[in-house]
Design an enzyme around this catalytic site. Structure first.
Site, PDB file in Angstrom:
ATOM      1  N   LYS A 207       0.844  -1.195   0.000  1.00 42.40           N
ATOM      2  CA  LYS A 207       0.000   0.000   0.000  1.00 42.40           C
ATOM      3  C   LYS A 207       0.884   1.252   0.000  1.00 42.40           C
ATOM      4  CE  LYS A 207      -0.424  -0.160   5.042  1.00 42.40           C
ATOM      5  NZ  LYS A 207      -1.344  -0.199   6.195  1.00 42.40           N
TER       6      LYS A 207
ATOM      7  N   TYR B 241      15.147  31.297   5.410  1.00 41.30           N
ATOM      8  CA  TYR B 241      14.029  32.043   5.976  1.00 41.30           C
ATOM      9  C   TYR B 241      14.154  32.189   7.489  1.00 41.30           C
ATOM     10  CZ  TYR B 241      11.579  31.385   1.526  1.00 41.30           C
ATOM     11  OH  TYR B 241      11.224  31.410   0.208  1.00 41.30           O
TER      12      TYR B 241
END
Length: 397
Positions: A49, A277
């Site tokens: 999955k 940043y």
């Protein structure tokens, strides 16, 4: 239509920035190593999955089947359809919840096998199949302590009797899922097994023959052979990681995934200069820094900012400043000759050093499953070693 040269150029450009390498030889090794722990009558379901935990569902499925897996497990119907469209014919169980006639029609069309959790679901499916005069193998799930999907284990006999009576439903297995199999304390795991055994006894006492039982995930597969029953469901172990530290001695697994990126820019900065940043990193001395072309939009968690290392030329180097959407910075002061284009390893091996998904998970206070599943598909998957081709005999075994 692209020319061959244009196609090759685009393929090359996909590795100009960053990529994921998947060693399918390692996946084959892991399957074979785990199968050595199993009895001859115990099948192995490869859980693929979430795009095989980010490794690439189709090729992992083909590799797992060739290496000896007999079943495949997915979470959703589209995941199963992807395997069928690739020509894979092995049994595929949908482990997630399905409940509508539309979903049932898709599973019949693509020969997928659903999980049943409630009597209402069984009745809806039987009615829909009856209208089309079709039948479908189904897997009854019992809740023995996970408190997620599954019917109460105390009601197992009544539920399985219902499924057994309903036309067009073929009972393929009864199973449950363990909540604490990765814990060094096996108390809850043993309680869940005891409940599972009691449920099975109730079902058999009602005169119903059970074709297949399964309970073990990767951790339980490594923990205790008594938990194996007729099949084990292996997810994380397939990809070469251990569900818990105390299980590392049980089998030799090889991590299959590495994450790499290229240096895209190199510059010198002076002491007192802020990086990225928010200037959460301020240079305390003159530094040479490199920009590498990978960021949180690719699956590198932003919370690793200033808390991770990468591998370059066989050395560990620190990441500095806030990780940005597409890029991050590293301190390369020890490499005065570094130029753009060099490869940096974020997860994997370089020289004597290794960085794993477990390392990131420990830093972040999460689990390695989340790390593996986080790498986005704008990172191309590059095969390392020989991917196995799907073998018809293996797929149908």
């Amino acid at each position: 239509m692209l020319s061959w040269e244009e196609s090759q150029s685009i393929s090359s450009m996909r590795r100009d920035r960053a990529w994921v390498e998947v060693d399918f030889g390692a996946i084959g090794h892991n399957i074979r190593a785990i199968k050595h722990l199993l009895s001859p009558h115990t099948d192995l379901m490869a859980v693929i999955k979430a795009d095989a935990y980010g490794h690439g569902a189709v090729t992992v499925a083909q590799t797992a089947l060739k290496a000896g897996a007999q079943w495949l497990g997915v979470a959703t119907i589209p995941e199963g359809i992807e395997l069928r469209e690739a020509g894979i014919t092995a049994p595929v169980q949908v482990l997630g919840a399905t409940y509508t006639p539309e979903q049932l029609r898709a599973m019949v069309r693509w020969r997928l096998q659903p999980t049943l959790c409630t009597p209402k679901q069984a009745l809806v499916f039987s009615e829909s199949l009856s209208a089309a005069d079709l039948s479908l193998p189904v897997h009854v799930k019992l809740d023995t302590g996970m408190s997620r999907l599954g019917a109460p284990w105390q009601a197992a006999a009544q539920f399985v009797q219902l499924v057994h009576r309903l036309p067009h439903l073929q009972l393929a297995s009864v199973y449950s899922h363990l909540a604490t199999a990765d814990s060094p304390d096996p108390t809850m795991m043993h309680l869940q097994q005891e409940r599972f055994e009691r449920a099975i006894a109730l079902i058999q006492g009602a005169g119903i023959e059970l074709p297949r039982l399964h309970l073990a995930n990767s951790a339980a597969t490594l923990s205790d052979r008594a938990l194996h029953y007729d099949m084990v469901r292996v997810g994380l172990g397939l990809y070469g990681l251990y569900p818990a530290l105390h299980l590392r001695s049980r089998v030799d697994l090889k991590p299959a995934l590495q994450v790499k990126a290229r240096v895209t820019h190199v510059k010198d900065i002076s002491a007192g200069t802020g990086v990225s940043y928010g200037h959460r990193f301020m240079a305390d001395r003159d530094l040479r820094i490199a920009v590498i072309g990978i960021g949180y939009a690719d699956g590198v968690p932003r919370n690793l900012s200033d808390r991770m290392q990468v591998l370059l030329r066989g050395h560990k180097v620190r990441q500095i400043g806030a990780i940005t959407m597409d890029q991050m910075m590293i301190d390369v002061s020890r490499f005065p000759d570094l130029e753009p284009g060099e490869v940096v390893t974020l997860l994997g091996d370089d020289g004597k050093y290794s960085i794993s998904a477990d390392d990131w998970a420990e830093t972040l206070g999460t689990i390695s499953w989340e790390i593996l599943c986080g790498f986005k598909h704008r990172l191309p998957r590059v095969a390392v070693g020989q991917p196995w081709e799907c073998c018809e005999s293996a797929a149908q075994s």
